[in-house]
Design a protein around this motif. Structure first.
Motif, PDB file in Angstrom:
ATOM      1  N   ALA A  78       0.834  -1.214   0.000  1.00  0.00           N
ATOM      2  CA  ALA A  78       0.000   0.000   0.000  1.00  0.00           C
ATOM      3  C   ALA A  78       0.868   1.262   0.000  1.00  0.00           C
ATOM      4  CB  ALA A  78      -0.915   0.004   1.216  1.00  0.00           C
ATOM      5  N   TYR A  79       2.017   1.197   0.647  1.00  0.00           N
ATOM      6  CA  TYR A  79       2.897   2.374   0.716  1.00  0.00           C
ATOM      7  C   TYR A  79       3.869   2.445  -0.464  1.00  0.00           C
ATOM      8  CZ  TYR A  79       1.309   4.189   5.183  1.00  0.00           C
ATOM      9  OH  TYR A  79       0.557   4.771   6.181  1.00  0.00           O
ATOM     10  N   GLY A  80       3.687   1.610  -1.465  1.00  0.00           N
ATOM     11  CA  GLY A  80       4.457   1.821  -2.700  1.00  0.00           C
ATOM     12  C   GLY A  80       5.237   0.648  -3.245  1.00  0.00           C
ATOM     13  N   ALA A  81       5.432  -0.439  -2.460  1.00  0.00           N
ATOM     14  CA  ALA A  81       6.261  -1.541  -2.973  1.00  0.00           C
ATOM     15  C   ALA A  81       5.516  -2.305  -4.080  1.00  0.00           C
ATOM     16  CB  ALA A  81       6.622  -2.490  -1.829  1.00  0.00           C
ATOM     17  N   ASP A  82       6.231  -2.570  -5.175  1.00  0.00           N
ATOM     18  CA  ASP A  82       5.649  -3.403  -6.244  1.00  0.00           C
ATOM     19  C   ASP A  82       5.790  -4.873  -5.883  1.00  0.00           C
ATOM     20  OD1 ASP A  82       5.206  -1.129  -7.975  1.00  0.00           O
ATOM     21  OD2 ASP A  82       7.375  -1.090  -8.268  1.00  0.00           O
ATOM     22  N   LYS A  83       6.840  -5.179  -5.111  1.00  0.00           N
ATOM     23  CA  LYS A  83       7.125  -6.557  -4.740  1.00  0.00           C
ATOM     24  C   LYS A  83       7.614  -6.569  -3.303  1.00  0.00           C
ATOM     25  CE  LYS A  83       9.122  -8.779  -8.721  1.00  0.00           C
ATOM     26  NZ  LYS A  83      10.382  -8.843  -9.436  1.00  0.00           N
ATOM     27  N   VAL A  84       7.304  -7.637  -2.577  1.00  0.00           N
ATOM     28  CA  VAL A  84       7.894  -7.790  -1.246  1.00  0.00           C
ATOM     29  C   VAL A  84       8.610  -9.132  -1.199  1.00  0.00           C
ATOM     30  CG1 VAL A  84       7.481  -7.890   1.235  1.00  0.00           C
ATOM     31  CG2 VAL A  84       6.020  -6.443  -0.184  1.00  0.00           C
ATOM     32  N   LYS A 138      -4.556   1.659  -0.457  1.00  0.00           N
ATOM     33  CA  LYS A 138      -4.966   0.316  -0.011  1.00  0.00           C
ATOM     34  C   LYS A 138      -5.323  -0.594  -1.184  1.00  0.00           C
ATOM     35  CE  LYS A 138      -4.904   1.016   4.564  1.00  0.00           C
ATOM     36  NZ  LYS A 138      -3.815   0.504   5.334  1.00  0.00           N
ATOM     37  N   LYS A 139      -5.641   0.026  -2.353  1.00  0.00           N
ATOM     38  CA  LYS A 139      -6.047  -0.796  -3.505  1.00  0.00           C
ATOM     39  C   LYS A 139      -4.850  -1.278  -4.325  1.00  0.00           C
ATOM     40  CE  LYS A 139     -10.417   1.571  -4.133  1.00  0.00           C
ATOM     41  NZ  LYS A 139     -10.616   2.938  -4.569  1.00  0.00           N
ATOM     42  N   LYS A 140      -3.670  -0.770  -4.029  1.00  0.00           N
ATOM     43  CA  LYS A 140      -2.490  -1.115  -4.835  1.00  0.00           C
ATOM     44  C   LYS A 140      -2.191  -2.616  -4.749  1.00  0.00           C
ATOM     45  CE  LYS A 140       2.241   0.352  -5.678  1.00  0.00           C
ATOM     46  NZ  LYS A 140       2.818  -0.951  -5.781  1.00  0.00           N
ATOM     47  N   LYS A 141      -1.861  -3.188  -5.909  1.00  0.00           N
ATOM     48  CA  LYS A 141      -1.546  -4.630  -5.942  1.00  0.00           C
ATOM     49  C   LYS A 141      -0.026  -4.823  -6.045  1.00  0.00           C
ATOM     50  CE  LYS A 141      -5.759  -6.629  -6.667  1.00  0.00           C
ATOM     51  NZ  LYS A 141      -6.353  -5.867  -5.568  1.00  0.00           N
ATOM     52  N   GLY A 142       0.457  -5.887  -5.443  1.00  0.00           N
ATOM     53  CA  GLY A 142       1.882  -6.192  -5.522  1.00  0.00           C
ATOM     54  C   GLY A 142       2.109  -7.679  -5.349  1.00  0.00           C
ATOM     55  N   LYS A 143       3.340  -8.099  -5.608  1.00  0.00           N
ATOM     56  CA  LYS A 143       3.679  -9.531  -5.530  1.00  0.00           C
ATOM     57  C   LYS A 143       4.434  -9.810  -4.241  1.00  0.00           C
ATOM     58  CE  LYS A 143       4.899 -11.606  -9.958  1.00  0.00           C
ATOM     59  NZ  LYS A 143       6.074 -11.813 -10.786  1.00  0.00           N
ATOM     60  N   VAL A 144       4.208 -11.000  -3.674  1.00  0.00           N
ATOM     61  CA  VAL A 144       5.017 -11.410  -2.519  1.00  0.00           C
ATOM     62  C   VAL A 144       5.868 -12.605  -2.949  1.00  0.00           C
ATOM     63  CG1 VAL A 144       4.989 -12.297  -0.155  1.00  0.00           C
ATOM     64  CG2 VAL A 144       3.295 -10.581  -0.862  1.00  0.00           C
ATOM     65  N   ILE A 145       7.175 -12.490  -2.767  1.00  0.00           N
ATOM     66  CA  ILE A 145       8.081 -13.582  -3.153  1.00  0.00           C
ATOM     67  C   ILE A 145       8.676 -14.178  -1.879  1.00  0.00           C
ATOM     68  CG2 ILE A 145      10.258 -14.107  -4.353  1.00  0.00           C
ATOM     69  CD1 ILE A 145       9.311 -11.711  -6.200  1.00  0.00           C
ATOM     70  N   ASN A 146       8.385 -15.444  -1.635  1.00  0.00           N
ATOM     71  CA  ASN A 146       8.884 -16.092  -0.413  1.00  0.00           C
ATOM     72  C   ASN A 146      10.340 -16.515  -0.606  1.00  0.00           C
ATOM     73  OD1 ASN A 146       6.551 -16.242   1.481  1.00  0.00           O
ATOM     74  ND2 ASN A 146       5.631 -17.103  -0.358  1.00  0.00           N
ATOM     75  N   LEU A 147      11.191 -16.097   0.317  1.00  0.00           N
ATOM     76  CA  LEU A 147      12.613 -16.470   0.246  1.00  0.00           C
ATOM     77  C   LEU A 147      12.815 -17.757   1.041  1.00  0.00           C
ATOM     78  CD1 LEU A 147      14.188 -12.963   0.991  1.00  0.00           C
ATOM     79  CD2 LEU A 147      13.932 -14.035  -1.252  1.00  0.00           C
ATOM     80  N   LYS A 148      13.656 -18.627   0.516  1.00  0.00           N
ATOM     81  CA  LYS A 148      13.971 -19.859   1.266  1.00  0.00           C
ATOM     82  C   LYS A 148      14.963 -19.513   2.376  1.00  0.00           C
ATOM     83  CE  LYS A 148      13.246 -23.521  -1.991  1.00  0.00           C
ATOM     84  NZ  LYS A 148      13.773 -23.747  -3.302  1.00  0.00           N
ATOM     85  N   VAL A 149      14.642 -19.915   3.589  1.00  0.00           N
ATOM     86  CA  VAL A 149      15.535 -19.607   4.708  1.00  0.00           C
ATOM     87  C   VAL A 149      16.104 -20.910   5.247  1.00  0.00           C
ATOM     88  CG1 VAL A 149      15.711 -18.546   6.991  1.00  0.00           C
ATOM     89  CG2 VAL A 149      14.102 -17.624   5.319  1.00  0.00           C
ATOM     90  N   LYS A 150      17.418 -21.010   5.273  1.00  0.00           N
ATOM     91  CA  LYS A 150      18.048 -22.214   5.818  1.00  0.00           C
ATOM     92  C   LYS A 150      19.346 -21.789   6.506  1.00  0.00           C
ATOM     93  CE  LYS A 150      18.972 -26.916   4.617  1.00  0.00           C
ATOM     94  NZ  LYS A 150      19.822 -27.675   3.783  1.00  0.00           N
ATOM     95  N   PHE A 151      19.428 -22.110   7.799  1.00  0.00           N
ATOM     96  CA  PHE A 151      20.640 -21.741   8.520  1.00  0.00           C
ATOM     97  C   PHE A 151      21.484 -22.974   8.828  1.00  0.00           C
ATOM     98  CE2 PHE A 151      17.699 -18.284   9.780  1.00  0.00           C
ATOM     99  CZ  PHE A 151      18.434 -17.228   9.272  1.00  0.00           C
ATOM    100  N   GLY A 152      22.798 -22.842   8.643  1.00  0.00           N
ATOM    101  CA  GLY A 152      23.725 -23.901   9.034  1.00  0.00           C
ATOM    102  C   GLY A 152      24.004 -23.793  10.530  1.00  0.00           C
ATOM    103  N   LYS A 153      24.679 -24.815  11.068  1.00  0.00           N
ATOM    104  CA  LYS A 153      24.917 -24.880  12.509  1.00  0.00           C
ATOM    105  C   LYS A 153      25.666 -23.651  13.055  1.00  0.00           C
ATOM    106  CE  LYS A 153      26.932 -28.164  15.504  1.00  0.00           C
ATOM    107  NZ  LYS A 153      28.033 -29.067  15.472  1.00  0.00           N
TER     108      LYS A 153
END
Ligand code: FAD
Ligand code: SF4
Ligand code: SF4
Length: 393
Positions: free
Chosen positions: A122-128, A238-253
């Motif tokens: 809503a505040y301007g991001a095209d993608k998150v 509030k009407k603005k549309k955008g994409k959400v891209i899920n990042l893979k999170v994996k932490f080593g020991k």
């Protein structure tokens, strides 16, 4: 070494010695000698030598700048609430992205924070870009830097903006090192050069006496931190549309070396200076710690009103450093800023001049604070403030 002298071509003319800003060049027996321990590889000597006697490692400029696209804003959140500076950065980031002709993205890390993506859009991001994991619930440098650096390597943003909050100031330098790129801290102005589309980052230098504009010509992303309250927040749609891209999170020991045991707030329940709507600030004119008690009484007249101070008052031990406004303190933008017994030094003004209304109380009518004040009261603050308190409901 970044640069080397070709002995056969060098005439010993000293031109390179004169232009080197780091005093890395000496001339010995009509030959330029470069001191590796001082040379930063800035390349100024290369351009200055009309005999082509200095060459620079080509590897230094190998980054394919055209592969980097998009403006990113680090969407800092604490306890599932987005930090206000993020909306200011989205407002500024939108302008920069439009000037370049690219997209504006936010990168959000946390645990169960997906609901916040709507606000960022809503505040301007095209993608998150969204990274969710229990390990990301509370900020830790190792964890956040790893996830963001992986995302930078994969998606290659050309610009990344961070709020100059405690978290942003910790995270951004760490990422600059990981990404082997530049970072300009505490920018007060950002603009796109219309010719080459690079970002021009302006910040105060030499104690605020001049403004320096910095560019990052050879590496990517270009990164800046911006203090809260400096940029304008965008109006939400509030009407603005955008994409959400899920990042893979994996932490080593061994990826995360710290544990959060307890979070302790030092300023108690007081409203933070950056969020305060009314600030009553005191300087050397308040005369001592007890002078701040009078200022507190005035602040208490306003809901959420808080007391702040000049650095001189903080250095005198009259009030905690967390209350300092200015270049080396906090930048504030309240609706009303009372400057009581503050002279108006440039370093103080740098942190409060964008306040909506500035009311200065000073017994010296030539004090520089009156130059930035909307309302100036010449008089003794110990007489003026009680009268203001008495007049308020
Ligand atoms: P003063 O300059 O001593 O002014 C006191 C004022 O109170 C005077 O104008 C006087 O007329 C008035 N006065 C005295 N008695 C009364 C009274 N009874 N009623 C009304 N008025 C009265 N400063 C900051 O504030 N924030 C910063 O972040 C900051 N960063 C700095 C960074 C650098 C690198 C440097 C070199 C300096 C920095 N400073 C900063 C310090 C700054 O230069 C000033 O020294 C400082 O702001 C002065 O504080 P002051 O106005 O309280 O004190
Ligand atoms: Fe040698 Fe070129 Fe430096 Fe002159 S400018 S001293 S020719 S390297
Ligand atoms: Fe000096 Fe820059 Fe040349 Fe190094 S590259 S010798 S720092 S001018």
């Amino acid at each position: 070494m970044a640069v080397r002298v070709i002995k056969e071509k060098c005439k010993g003319c000293s031109k390179c010695k004169k232009v080197c800003p780091f005093e890395a060049v000496t001339i010995e027996k009509k030959l330029a000698i470069i001191d590796e321990s001082k040379c930063t590889g800035c390349g100024q000597c290369v351009e200055s030598c009309k005999f082509g006697a200095i060459e620079q490692d080509k590897d230094e400029t190998k980054v394919d700048l055209s592969a980097y696209k998009g403006v990113w804003v680090f969407a800092e959140q604490r306890k599932g609430k987005i930090t206000p500076v993020v909306f200011e950065l989205l407002g500024e980031g939108r302008k920069l992205a439009d000037d370049i002709g690219t997209e504006l993205c936010a990168i959000l890390l946390g645990d169960k924070v997906e609901k916040l993506t709507k606000d960022l859009i809503a505040y301007g991001a095209d993608k998150v870009y969204l990274a969710e994991d229990p390990e990301l619930k509370d900020y830790r440098t190792d964890a956040y830097a790893k996830v963001i650096n992986d995302a930078i390597e994969k998606y290659k943003p050309e610009i990344v903006l961070y709020g100059a909050t405690h978290i942003g100031r910790d995270l951004a330098p760490c990422l600059a090192v990981k990404a082997q790129t530049g970072l300009t801290a505490d920018c007060t102005k950002l603009e796109i050069d219309p010719e080459d589309k690079k970002i021009k980052q302006t910040r105060p230098a030499f104690g605020g006496n001049l403004m320096a504009t910095i560019v990052c010509p050879k590496t990517r992303p270009q990164m800046s931190t911006v203090r809260p309250g400096v940029m304008q927040k965008a109006a939400p749609d509030k009407k603005k549309k955008g994409k959400v891209i899920n990042l893979k999170v994996k932490f080593g020991k061994n990826d995360i070396r710290t544990k959060v045991l307890k979070i302790v707030k030092t300023a108690g329940d007081q409203v933070s200076l950056t969020d305060a709507k009314v600030i009553v600030a005191g300087g050397m004119g308040v005369g001592g710690p007890e002078g701040f008690e009078l200022l507190q009484k005035l602040a208490d007249k306003f809901p959420g009103g808080v007391v702040a101070a000049s650095r001189a008052a903080v250095d005198s031990g009259w009030i905690d450093h967390s209350r300092q406004v200015g270049q080396t303190g906090t930048t504030v933008k309240p609706n009303i800023y009372f400057a009581c017994g503050i002279s108006g030094a440039i370093q103080h003004v740098a942190g409060m001049q964008t306040s909506d209304i500035i009311i200065a109380i000073n017994k010296n009518e030539t004090a520089p604070i009156f130059e930035v004040a909307d309302y100036g009261i010449v008089g003794d603050l110990f007489k003026v403030i009680p009268e203001i308190i008495a007049a308020l409901p």
